[in-house]
Each structure stands twice: as C-alpha cells, then as structure tokens.
Design an enzyme around this catalytic site. Structure first.
Site, mmCIF file in Angstrom:
data_model
loop_
_atom_site.group_PDB
_atom_site.id
_atom_site.type_symbol
_atom_site.label_atom_id
_atom_site.label_comp_id
_atom_site.label_asym_id
_atom_site.label_seq_id
_atom_site.Cartn_x
_atom_site.Cartn_y
_atom_site.Cartn_z
ATOM 1 N N ARG A 17 0.862 -1.196 0.000
ATOM 2 C CA ARG A 17 0.000 0.000 0.000
ATOM 3 C C ARG A 17 0.897 1.245 0.000
ATOM 4 O O ARG A 17 2.121 1.145 -0.008
ATOM 5 C CB ARG A 17 -0.927 -0.002 1.216
ATOM 6 N N ASP A 38 5.586 -7.794 1.942
ATOM 7 C CA ASP A 38 4.885 -6.993 2.960
ATOM 8 C C ASP A 38 4.258 -7.933 3.977
ATOM 9 O O ASP A 38 4.012 -9.109 3.686
ATOM 10 C CB ASP A 38 3.795 -6.134 2.275
ATOM 11 N N ASP A 62 8.263 -10.041 6.568
ATOM 12 C CA ASP A 62 8.478 -9.154 7.711
ATOM 13 C C ASP A 62 9.943 -8.749 7.634
ATOM 14 O O ASP A 62 10.831 -9.594 7.780
ATOM 15 C CB ASP A 62 8.170 -9.884 9.020
ATOM 16 N N VAL A 63 10.202 -7.476 7.408
ATOM 17 C CA VAL A 63 11.579 -7.036 7.122
ATOM 18 C C VAL A 63 12.531 -7.206 8.302
ATOM 19 O O VAL A 63 13.740 -7.070 8.140
ATOM 20 C CB VAL A 63 11.632 -5.560 6.635
ATOM 21 N N ASN A 89 11.486 0.075 1.415
ATOM 22 C CA ASN A 89 10.436 1.075 1.615
ATOM 23 C C ASN A 89 9.610 0.849 2.882
ATOM 24 O O ASN A 89 8.993 1.784 3.387
ATOM 25 C CB ASN A 89 9.531 1.060 0.370
ATOM 26 N N TYR A 154 11.988 7.066 15.081
ATOM 27 C CA TYR A 154 11.880 7.284 13.631
ATOM 28 C C TYR A 154 13.037 8.161 13.141
ATOM 29 O O TYR A 154 13.688 7.856 12.135
ATOM 30 C CB TYR A 154 10.524 7.926 13.329
ATOM 31 N N LYS A 158 15.852 6.866 10.578
ATOM 32 C CA LYS A 158 15.942 7.481 9.243
ATOM 33 C C LYS A 158 17.299 8.165 9.023
ATOM 34 O O LYS A 158 17.799 8.193 7.899
ATOM 35 C CB LYS A 158 14.772 8.446 9.021
ATOM 36 N N THR A 192 0.523 9.000 7.572
ATOM 37 C CA THR A 192 0.420 10.356 8.109
ATOM 38 C C THR A 192 -1.042 10.704 8.384
ATOM 39 O O THR A 192 -1.928 10.412 7.584
ATOM 40 C CB THR A 192 0.999 11.387 7.107
HETATM 41 N N1 LIG Z 1 4.007 9.264 4.430
HETATM 42 C C1 LIG Z 1 4.969 10.136 4.684
HETATM 43 O O1 LIG Z 1 4.696 11.311 4.920
HETATM 44 C C2 LIG Z 1 6.411 9.707 4.662
HETATM 45 C C3 LIG Z 1 7.387 10.704 4.672
HETATM 46 C C4 LIG Z 1 8.726 10.348 4.625
HETATM 47 C C5 LIG Z 1 9.081 9.012 4.551
HETATM 48 N N2 LIG Z 1 8.111 8.048 4.547
HETATM 49 C C6 LIG Z 1 8.558 6.653 4.442
HETATM 50 O O2 LIG Z 1 8.049 6.093 3.254
HETATM 51 C C7 LIG Z 1 7.932 4.673 3.408
HETATM 52 C C8 LIG Z 1 6.541 4.239 2.953
HETATM 53 O O3 LIG Z 1 5.595 4.774 3.856
HETATM 54 P P1 LIG Z 1 4.087 5.155 3.444
HETATM 55 O O4 LIG Z 1 3.922 6.594 3.727
HETATM 56 O O5 LIG Z 1 3.760 4.617 2.112
HETATM 57 O O6 LIG Z 1 3.286 4.399 4.611
HETATM 58 P P2 LIG Z 1 2.327 3.118 4.613
HETATM 59 O O7 LIG Z 1 2.059 2.897 6.064
HETATM 60 O O8 LIG Z 1 1.178 3.330 3.698
HETATM 61 O O9 LIG Z 1 3.245 1.962 4.016
HETATM 62 C C9 LIG Z 1 4.207 1.301 4.754
HETATM 63 C C10 LIG Z 1 4.208 -0.158 4.335
HETATM 64 O O10 LIG Z 1 5.218 -0.841 5.099
HETATM 65 C C11 LIG Z 1 4.669 -2.070 5.511
HETATM 66 N N3 LIG Z 1 5.353 -2.590 6.696
HETATM 67 C C12 LIG Z 1 5.316 -2.114 7.964
HETATM 68 N N4 LIG Z 1 6.037 -2.899 8.777
HETATM 69 C C13 LIG Z 1 6.547 -3.899 8.005
HETATM 70 C C14 LIG Z 1 7.380 -5.020 8.257
HETATM 71 N N5 LIG Z 1 7.832 -5.302 9.501
HETATM 72 N N6 LIG Z 1 7.727 -5.830 7.223
HETATM 73 C C15 LIG Z 1 7.255 -5.563 5.969
HETATM 74 N N7 LIG Z 1 6.453 -4.509 5.678
HETATM 75 C C16 LIG Z 1 6.106 -3.694 6.685
HETATM 76 C C17 LIG Z 1 3.202 -1.766 5.787
HETATM 77 O O11 LIG Z 1 2.423 -2.943 5.852
HETATM 78 C C18 LIG Z 1 2.871 -0.862 4.620
HETATM 79 O O12 LIG Z 1 2.444 -1.575 3.486
HETATM 80 C C19 LIG Z 1 8.246 4.394 4.872
HETATM 81 O O13 LIG Z 1 9.589 3.973 5.001
HETATM 82 C C20 LIG Z 1 8.067 5.746 5.529
HETATM 83 O O14 LIG Z 1 8.819 5.866 6.723
HETATM 84 C C21 LIG Z 1 6.791 8.361 4.603
#
Ligand SMILES: NC(=O)c1ccc[n+]([C@@H]2O[C@H](COP(=O)([O-])OP(=O)(O)OC[C@H]3O[C@@H](n4cnc5c(N)ncnc54)[C@H](O)[C@@H]3O)[C@@H](O)[C@H]2O)c1
Length: 245
Positions: A17, A38, A62-63, A89, A154, A158, A192
């Site tokens: 997602r 995922d 699971d990463v 990701n 976080y 990061k 978010t």
């Molecule tokens: N949304 C933002 O504003 C934002 C900003 C900067 C960075 N990010 C980074 O972007 C990346 C994607 O985030 P997103 O915004 O799409 O959020 P999201 O929550 O929609 O997606 C994160 C995905 O990671 C998966 N996940 C979580 N734990 C896991 C695990 N242990 N093993 C495998 N998969 C796992 C979730 O199931 C999900 O599909 C992340 O690394 C996040 O930190 C997001």
C-alpha cells in the site's frame, strides 16, 4: 506500457500500500517485473492481482526477519530471475515524547525502519550480483535530514538509513551496484494523519501542500534506472521545499 524497465526485476518491501504500491504500479507500467514483500497479505495479493501475475508477485515478508528476506529473494528469482533493483520502503512510526516512550516501542521502530534496511541490502546483494549489478533505493525521510520532536525512534532510524546508504554505496560500487536514499516530506498515505497532511508545517513550506505518492515514484524510478548511472551514496530530498527553509 513502455519498455524503460524491460528486463528489470525489482523487490519492494512494504509495497502492498502507500508509496510502495505506487512504485510497483509505476515500474510495471514501464515494463518491470515487481515483487511486493509486505506483512499485509490481503493488500499485497490484491495489488499483485491488479498488476497481473506476469508482472507482479506478492511474497509475505516481515523485514525484521532475515530468513523471510532470504525466502523473498529466492521466490523473486524463481519467478522472474535475479534482482536488478531493491526498494527498502517498509516503515512504521511511533509518536510520543521521550519521557513516556517505552523501550519496546523505540526498539520496534529501529528494528523495522533501520535493521530491516540492513537485512534487505544483505539479502539482495548476492542476487543483484548475479544480475550483473543494479540499484538499491533506501527510503529515508526528511526526518533523516533534520529532526522532529515526538518521533525519536523514527528520526534515529531514518538518519541511520542515510548513513548506511553511503557505507553500502562504497562497499557495493565494485559490484556495479548503486545505493541511494530518498527523503520524502509529508506525503498523503495511511502513515500520516489528516492533521499532519494539512498542518502548519506543510502550509508554511514553499509548496504549501502534502505530496502525492506518485511524486516520490518518479524519483525512485529514476534512481532504479540507468538514467542515474553516475549517482551513488547520495540523498535525494522531495519535500515541497520543507528543509530548504
Ligand atoms: N508518508 C509520509 O509522509 C512519509 C514521509 C517520509 C518518509 N516516509 C517513508 O516512506 C515509506 C513508505 O511509507 P508510506 O507513507 O507509504 O506508509 P504506509 O504505512 O502506507 O506503508 C508502509 C508499508 O510498510 C509495511 N510494513 C510495515 N512494517 C513492516 C514489516 N515489519 N515488514 C514488511 N512490511 C512492513 C506496511 O504494511 C505498509 O504496506 C516508509 O519507510 C516511511 O517511513 C513516509
């Protein structure tokens, strides 16, 4: 569909997602084969069905588990051949002030957001070498460039991803493997809250809105492609100008 990514095989962690799913759609639209790893099985299977089994495979991942990474890479190779790309990701966030932050919650964020990236790079390396080289894109954040209160784990993870990217870039360059980090600002995903997406920080940045997942996909695809053949060990910020202030 075009053939920009013809022959490419890319594993995306957390691809079921959010931004990861958009990267999968963008890659398949340009001819790549994509493996989504995922913990979200239903969403992962649905996305794989949407993209078609000739181009997309969902694998449970699971990463934080090294053996699951090895299985995911093996299944990707069996289905499509050696990896030419990896997008680390997957990510989680835990909010709250340091004085009430449980050690277990802190460690969980480090485990997924930091250790997960290490395990991903380690597991993918032999496959990328078998492919004759490739590209790793580690998703960090603006929280890996500057700091924010209330998300200590976080921020720590990061920042670590940004440093790990540079260390890995130096080790992997002799194998023809590039490693870069991407640093999104606030993006419209489930991670978010609605208030973060329309909050003061976003409204006061030069481009005064939250970003869309597709706006990160363009950068990820550039870094996975040969167009970025001279870029490694670098950080790519896409944040509406937030950290420029
Ligand atoms: N949304 C933002 O504003 C934002 C900003 C900067 C960075 N990010 C980074 O972007 C990346 C994607 O985030 P997103 O915004 O799409 O959020 P999201 O929550 O929609 O997606 C994160 C995905 O990671 C998966 N996940 C979580 N734990 C896991 C695990 N242990 N093993 C495998 N998969 C796992 C979730 O199931 C999900 O599909 C992340 O690394 C996040 O930190 C997001």
């Amino acid at each position: 569909m075009n053939d920009r990514f013809e022959g490419a095989v890319v594993l995306i962690s957390g691809g079921a997602r959010g931004m990861g799913a958009e990267h999968a759609r963008g890659l398949v639209a340009e001819g790549a084969r994509v493996v989504i790893g995922d913990v979200l099985e239903t969403a992962g299977e649905e996305l794989a069905a949407e993209l078609g089994d000739k181009h997309c495979l969902y694998v449970p991942l699971d990463v934080t588990d090294e053996r699951q990474w090895q299985t995911a890479v093996a299944r990707a190779e069996d289905a499509f051949g050696p990896l030419t790309g990896l997008v680390n990701n997957a990510g989680i966030v835990h909010t709250g002030p340091i004085e009430t932050l449980d050690e277990a919650d802190y460690r969980r964020v480090i485990d997924v957001d930091q250790v997960g990236v290490f395990l991903g790079m380690k597991a993918a390396l032999p496959s990328l070498r078998r492919a004759g080289g490739g590209s790793i894109v580690n998703i960090s954040s603006v929280a890996g460039i500057i700091a924010f209160p209330g998300i200590l784990g976080y921020v720590a993870a990061k920042w670590a991803v940004r440093g790990m990217t540079k260390a890995a870039a130096q080790e992997f360059a002799p194998h023809g493997i590039r490693v870069n980090s991407v640093h999104p600002g606030v993006i419209e995903t489930d991670m978010t809250s609605a208030s973060a997406q329309s909050g003061q920080a976003v409204l006061h940045q030069p481009i005064a809105r939250a970003g869309r997942p597709q706006e990160i996909t363009g950068m990820v695809l550039y870094l996975l492609s040969d167009e970025s053949s001279f870029a490694t060990g670098s950080e790519f910020v896409i944040d509406g100008g937030f950290v420029s202030q």
